[in-house]
Design a protein around this motif. Structure first.
Motif, PDB file in Angstrom:
ATOM      1  N   TYR A  81     -59.340 -51.216 -21.091  1.00 16.81           N
ATOM      2  CA  TYR A  81     -59.507 -51.655 -22.485  1.00 16.81           C
ATOM      3  C   TYR A  81     -60.950 -51.428 -22.925  1.00 16.81           C
ATOM      4  CZ  TYR A  81     -54.972 -53.524 -21.473  1.00 16.81           C
ATOM      5  OH  TYR A  81     -53.642 -53.604 -21.116  1.00 16.81           O
ATOM      6  N   LEU A  82     -61.126 -51.188 -24.231  1.00 14.24           N
ATOM      7  CA  LEU A  82     -62.468 -50.983 -24.779  1.00 14.24           C
ATOM      8  C   LEU A  82     -62.857 -52.206 -25.600  1.00 14.24           C
ATOM      9  CD1 LEU A  82     -61.874 -47.321 -25.955  1.00 14.24           C
ATOM     10  CD2 LEU A  82     -63.519 -48.000 -24.214  1.00 14.24           C
ATOM     11  N   GLY A  83     -64.159 -52.360 -25.837  1.00 20.53           N
ATOM     12  CA  GLY A  83     -64.621 -53.422 -26.734  1.00 20.53           C
ATOM     13  C   GLY A  83     -64.362 -52.972 -28.164  1.00 20.53           C
ATOM     14  N   GLY A 158     -71.107 -51.614 -28.797  1.00 19.04           N
ATOM     15  CA  GLY A 158     -69.680 -51.983 -28.880  1.00 19.04           C
ATOM     16  C   GLY A 158     -68.995 -51.735 -27.542  1.00 19.04           C
ATOM     17  N   ASN A 159     -69.602 -50.912 -26.720  1.00 20.76           N
ATOM     18  CA  ASN A 159     -69.329 -50.696 -25.290  1.00 20.76           C
ATOM     19  C   ASN A 159     -70.701 -50.506 -24.651  1.00 20.76           C
ATOM     20  OD1 ASN A 159     -66.307 -50.392 -25.313  1.00 20.76           O
ATOM     21  ND2 ASN A 159     -66.809 -48.680 -26.662  1.00 20.76           N
ATOM     22  N   TRP A 160     -70.749 -50.561 -23.302  1.00 21.69           N
ATOM     23  CA  TRP A 160     -72.037 -50.384 -22.609  1.00 21.69           C
ATOM     24  C   TRP A 160     -72.243 -48.934 -22.192  1.00 21.69           C
ATOM     25  CZ3 TRP A 160     -76.024 -53.477 -22.659  1.00 21.69           C
ATOM     26  CH2 TRP A 160     -75.817 -54.840 -22.897  1.00 21.69           C
ATOM     27  N   ASP A 199     -69.983 -48.662 -18.437  1.00 19.04           N
ATOM     28  CA  ASP A 199     -68.838 -47.822 -18.063  1.00 19.04           C
ATOM     29  C   ASP A 199     -68.812 -46.481 -18.790  1.00 19.04           C
ATOM     30  OD1 ASP A 199     -68.175 -48.841 -20.518  1.00 19.04           O
ATOM     31  OD2 ASP A 199     -66.352 -49.856 -19.874  1.00 19.04           O
ATOM     32  N   HIS A 200     -69.773 -46.238 -19.679  1.00 18.03           N
ATOM     33  CA  HIS A 200     -69.879 -44.938 -20.362  1.00 18.03           C
ATOM     34  C   HIS A 200     -71.260 -44.345 -20.044  1.00 18.03           C
ATOM     35  CE1 HIS A 200     -66.758 -46.844 -22.823  1.00 18.03           C
ATOM     36  NE2 HIS A 200     -66.481 -45.681 -23.347  1.00 18.03           N
ATOM     37  N   VAL A 201     -71.283 -43.040 -19.814  1.00 18.67           N
ATOM     38  CA  VAL A 201     -72.564 -42.355 -19.591  1.00 18.67           C
ATOM     39  C   VAL A 201     -72.700 -41.277 -20.657  1.00 18.67           C
ATOM     40  CG1 VAL A 201     -73.893 -40.920 -17.997  1.00 18.67           C
ATOM     41  CG2 VAL A 201     -72.553 -42.844 -17.119  1.00 18.67           C
ATOM     42  N   ARG A 227     -64.364 -36.078 -26.855  1.00 18.17           N
ATOM     43  CA  ARG A 227     -64.430 -34.836 -27.641  1.00 18.17           C
ATOM     44  C   ARG A 227     -65.235 -35.061 -28.918  1.00 18.17           C
ATOM     45  NH1 ARG A 227     -61.538 -34.842 -22.976  1.00 18.17           N
ATOM     46  NH2 ARG A 227     -60.111 -33.083 -22.813  1.00 18.17           N
ATOM     47  N   SER A 228     -65.299 -36.289 -29.385  1.00 20.38           N
ATOM     48  CA  SER A 228     -66.088 -36.619 -30.579  1.00 20.38           C
ATOM     49  C   SER A 228     -67.506 -36.994 -30.128  1.00 20.38           C
ATOM     50  CB  SER A 228     -65.440 -37.798 -31.317  1.00 20.38           C
ATOM     51  OG  SER A 228     -65.872 -39.037 -30.781  1.00 20.38           O
ATOM     52  N   PRO A 229     -68.418 -37.207 -31.078  1.00 17.31           N
ATOM     53  CA  PRO A 229     -69.778 -37.619 -30.679  1.00 17.31           C
ATOM     54  C   PRO A 229     -69.857 -39.073 -30.227  1.00 17.31           C
ATOM     55  CG  PRO A 229     -69.744 -36.582 -32.858  1.00 17.31           C
ATOM     56  CD  PRO A 229     -68.323 -36.905 -32.518  1.00 17.31           C
ATOM     57  N   CYS A 230     -68.738 -39.802 -30.240  1.00 14.29           N
ATOM     58  CA  CYS A 230     -68.629 -41.179 -29.754  1.00 14.29           C
ATOM     59  C   CYS A 230     -69.347 -42.165 -30.692  1.00 14.29           C
ATOM     60  CB  CYS A 230     -69.176 -41.318 -28.331  1.00 14.29           C
ATOM     61  SG  CYS A 230     -68.716 -42.889 -27.584  1.00 14.29           S
ATOM     62  N   GLY A 231     -68.550 -42.939 -31.408  1.00  9.36           N
ATOM     63  CA  GLY A 231     -69.125 -43.858 -32.390  1.00  9.36           C
ATOM     64  C   GLY A 231     -69.942 -44.971 -31.760  1.00  9.36           C
ATOM     65  N   THR A 232     -69.419 -45.556 -30.682  1.00  6.94           N
ATOM     66  CA  THR A 232     -70.182 -46.635 -30.040  1.00  6.94           C
ATOM     67  C   THR A 232     -71.386 -46.047 -29.285  1.00  6.94           C
ATOM     68  OG1 THR A 232     -68.574 -46.593 -28.212  1.00  6.94           O
ATOM     69  CG2 THR A 232     -68.277 -48.296 -29.888  1.00  6.94           C
ATOM     70  N   GLY A 233     -71.208 -44.817 -28.774  1.00  5.09           N
ATOM     71  CA  GLY A 233     -72.327 -44.152 -28.082  1.00  5.09           C
ATOM     72  C   GLY A 233     -73.425 -43.769 -29.062  1.00  5.09           C
TER      73      GLY A 233
HETATM   74  O1  PYC Z   1     -66.011 -43.345 -30.462  1.00  3.48           O
HETATM   75  O2  PYC Z   1     -66.747 -45.279 -29.723  1.00  3.48           O
HETATM   76  C1  PYC Z   1     -66.123 -44.229 -29.579  1.00  3.48           C
HETATM   77  C2  PYC Z   1     -65.448 -43.987 -28.290  1.00  3.48           C
HETATM   78  C3  PYC Z   1     -65.454 -44.787 -27.189  1.00  3.48           C
HETATM   79  C4  PYC Z   1     -64.694 -44.144 -26.219  1.00  3.48           C
HETATM   80  C5  PYC Z   1     -64.249 -42.959 -26.749  1.00  3.48           C
HETATM   81  N1  PYC Z   1     -64.732 -42.886 -28.023  1.00  3.48           N
END
Ligand code: PYC
Length: 305
Positions: A81-83, A158-160, A199-201, A227-233
């Motif tokens: 699960y994600l935050g 929103g995630n670590w 849990d994300h690098v 594949r996206s630029p990652c919103g929480t990242g």
């Molecule tokens: O876009 O925050 C994001 C995300 C988290 C994991 C995959 N995408």
């Protein structure tokens, strides 16, 4: 289960509209625990093969606890699960917009880690005012087997995340295997050094196209890359840039993914510390469909790793 599939900058989100687990009421943080503890097979059925894939991110639409919110959502993936999920929120909003459940304009969405404010621009574009983000540690050096000493930051968006410069590995699709292996080892070393929650690098390098400030490669908890630029990242990155004085409040930061898809970020400083990030990206609907769960099917609940 009725679902609607979208992708945000190439990263899929499967929005579960009905037929998912009955999680009851209460804070979404508690409902996420109930989901994980009692109904985890639904997560696997949606996200894992044969219906899903390692890269599928699920978004279970829930009744919000806070009546000012248009919806609640619990995000999940192939392993858990994600935050929060930035690309997933953009996909969710475009999906709900297509169904006529949201109008163009501003709405609040409840997640297990807080309420986010979204603006649906009426087309494929969504801006997410994400949960407050901050850097927890600057310049953490870890020794990872086979990698030597690597220095980066630990930040919450929103995630670590552990965020570091790419060690000369080109952030290109033909290097995904090496990038994945590098990030996975790095994550284990960071976890072993007192940051088990990371849990994300996220690795950074120069952008490939004009107009972007940076390109990233983000490895997610289940070993799939974003594949996206990652919103929480990107939110975690903005928190680091803000604390380093490298990006002024309100200025745009264009983050490119390994595919070249883009999010535009900016932030406001919070009096309490940290930042409020705003991320804009685009999502498109791929499918509206029904997932069938046949108890006679040996892989009805997905293939777990
Ligand atoms: O876009 O925050 C994001 C995300 C988290 C994991 C995959 N995408």
């Amino acid at each position: 289960m009725t679902v609607i599939d979208t992708h945000t900058g190439g990263e899929p989100t499967r929005v579960v509209l009905s037929g998912g687990p009955e999680l009851g009421t209460g804070p979404l943080r508690e409902r996420r625990e109930r989901f994980a503890g009692r109904f985890d097979r639904f997560r696997s059925a949606v996200a894992n093969e044969p219906r899903g894939s390692d890269v599928t991110v699920g978004a279970l639409v829930c009744e919000p606890e806070d009546a000012t919110c248009a919806a609640g959502v619990i995000f999940f993936n192939n392993v858990g699960y994600l935050g929060m999920c930035g690309h997933g929120t953009i996909g969710l909003v475009v999906a709900l917009g297509r169904l006529g459940r949201l109008r163009p304009g501003e709405h609040r969405i409840e997640t297990p880690v807080g309420i986010v404010t979204v603006t649906w621009h009426g087309d494929s574009r969504v801006t997410v005012l994400n949960v407050p983000s901050h850097r927890a540690r600057k310049g953490l050096t870890v020794e990872a087997p086979g990698l030597g000493a690597v220095t980066g930051d630990v930040a919450w968006g929103g995630n670590w995340f552990f965020l570091a410069e790419s060690p000369g590995l080109a952030l290109r699709l033909d290097r995904v295997e090496e990038l994945t292996d590098y990030c996975w080892r790095l994550r284990q070393a960071v976890n072993a050094q007192g940051f088990p929650e990371v849990d994300h690098v996220e690795l950074f390098g120069p952008p490939a196209a004009p107009g972007a400030h940076s390109r990233n490669f983000v490895l997610c908890p289940g070993r799939a890359y974003d594949r996206s630029p990652c919103g929480t990242g990107t939110s975690a990155k903005l928190a680091c840039l803000a604390e380093d004085g490298k990006l002024e409040e309100g200025r745009e930061w264009v983050q490119e993914s390994i595919l070249g898809s883009r999010f535009t970020g900016r932030y406001r400083r919070r009096a309490e510390g940290g930042i409020e990030p705003a991320i804009t990206g685009e999502a498109f609907v791929n499918a509206e469909t029904t997932l069938l769960l046949d108890p006679a099917d040996p892989f009805c609940w997905g293939i777990r790793k």
